[in-house]
Design a protein around this motif. Structure first.
Motif, PDB file in Angstrom:
ATOM      1  N   GLY A  31       2.663  -0.958  13.283  1.00  0.00           N
ATOM      2  CA  GLY A  31       3.669  -0.082  12.693  1.00  0.00           C
ATOM      3  C   GLY A  31       3.299   0.507  11.355  1.00  0.00           C
ATOM      4  N   GLY A  32       2.263  -0.019  10.706  1.00  0.00           N
ATOM      5  CA  GLY A  32       1.838   0.514   9.425  1.00  0.00           C
ATOM      6  C   GLY A  32       2.506  -0.139   8.235  1.00  0.00           C
ATOM      7  N   LEU A  33       2.493   0.564   7.114  1.00  0.00           N
ATOM      8  CA  LEU A  33       2.972   0.051   5.839  1.00  0.00           C
ATOM      9  C   LEU A  33       4.299   0.713   5.467  1.00  0.00           C
ATOM     10  CD1 LEU A  33       2.173  -1.770   3.410  1.00  0.00           C
ATOM     11  CD2 LEU A  33       1.106   0.247   2.400  1.00  0.00           C
ATOM     12  N   PHE A  34       5.272  -0.116   5.075  1.00  0.00           N
ATOM     13  CA  PHE A  34       6.585   0.366   4.660  1.00  0.00           C
ATOM     14  C   PHE A  34       6.909  -0.144   3.265  1.00  0.00           C
ATOM     15  CE2 PHE A  34       6.763   1.123   9.098  1.00  0.00           C
ATOM     16  CZ  PHE A  34       7.672   2.149   9.281  1.00  0.00           C
ATOM     17  N   LYS A  35       7.799   0.584   2.574  1.00  0.00           N
ATOM     18  CA  LYS A  35       8.151   0.250   1.197  1.00  0.00           C
ATOM     19  C   LYS A  35       9.652   0.455   0.986  1.00  0.00           C
ATOM     20  CE  LYS A  35       6.923   1.675  -3.537  1.00  0.00           C
ATOM     21  NZ  LYS A  35       6.058   2.595  -4.313  1.00  0.00           N
ATOM     22  N   ARG A  45       8.283   4.713   5.396  1.00  0.00           N
ATOM     23  CA  ARG A  45       6.857   4.533   5.656  1.00  0.00           C
ATOM     24  C   ARG A  45       6.090   5.018   4.421  1.00  0.00           C
ATOM     25  NH1 ARG A  45       3.392   4.190  10.055  1.00  0.00           N
ATOM     26  NH2 ARG A  45       5.135   4.313  11.497  1.00  0.00           N
ATOM     27  N   VAL A  46       5.039   4.314   4.043  1.00  0.00           N
ATOM     28  CA  VAL A  46       4.194   4.724   2.927  1.00  0.00           C
ATOM     29  C   VAL A  46       3.276   5.822   3.448  1.00  0.00           C
ATOM     30  CG1 VAL A  46       2.488   3.998   1.213  1.00  0.00           C
ATOM     31  CG2 VAL A  46       4.362   2.447   1.850  1.00  0.00           C
ATOM     32  N   ALA A  47       3.673   7.074   3.206  1.00  0.00           N
ATOM     33  CA  ALA A  47       2.962   8.222   3.758  1.00  0.00           C
ATOM     34  C   ALA A  47       1.517   8.292   3.281  1.00  0.00           C
ATOM     35  CB  ALA A  47       3.696   9.511   3.408  1.00  0.00           C
TER      36      ALA A  47
END
Length: 185
Positions: A31-35, A45-47
């Protein structure tokens, strides 16, 4: 917005910002990185991390604020019917940000392959520990054991093998005073 609930991936890492108490980061396997900047009320999402490896297994932050991301998960097991499964997603080493996640740099020495495979030492970075008083000192647990960097704050840090490190390290930690380091294999 209750969080990154519409994204694929198991959440494997969480990081509470050491310099900003209301900022939280999470990383998922696909899912990637979120903040969150409001103590977990809302997530984005950390674009700036977009396009880097979305398989996040570990997160850490130095006392100076540098954020480290470890990629790749090795997960296999058995189903109740006796069949085996493999839900692993290979990583491509580590990334770091020195500007609160505005930009990200891959740590070159951890990028072993043009196309990541499961056989690489850095294909699964399971754990990262930052020293409580020395911002340039980090420990990493990966497929080949424990790796140490004494120049982690540099643009491109280097790593060396820890004495006595085993393979498949699942967790590394410093004690709160930084006098000892522990690892689980």
């Amino acid at each position: 917005n209750r969080g990154p609930d519409s994204q694929a991936g198991r959440t494997r890492a969480i990081l509470f910002d050491v310099l900003k108490p209301n900022v939280i980061y999470t990383g998922g396997i696909s899912g990637g990185l979120f903040k969150s900047e409001d103590n977990g009320e809302n997530w984005e999402r950390v674009a700036s991390y977009n396009g880097n490896n979305a398989s996040i297994m570990s997160l850490a932050q130095s006392i100076s604020g540098v954020i480290y991301v470890g990629t790749g998960e090795t997960l296999s097991g058995g189903n109740p019917d006796g069949t085996l499964f493999n839900a692993s997603i290979t990583g491509d080493g580590m990334y770091k940000s020195s500007d609160d996640g505005a930009t990200w740099t891959q740590i070159d020495v951890t990028n072993e392959f043009n196309y990541p495979t499961f056989s690489g030492e850095w294909s699964s970075v399971r754990s990262i520990a930052t020293h409580p008083t020395k911002s340039n000192l980090i420990l990493v647990g990966n497929n080949s054991g424990i790796r140490i960097s004494t120049n982690a704050g540099d643009a491109q840090p280097t790593f060396f093998n820890a004495i006595g490190g085993g393979s498949n390290v699942s967790d590394v930690q410093f004690t709160s005073d930084g006098k000892e380091a522990w690892a689980a294999c």
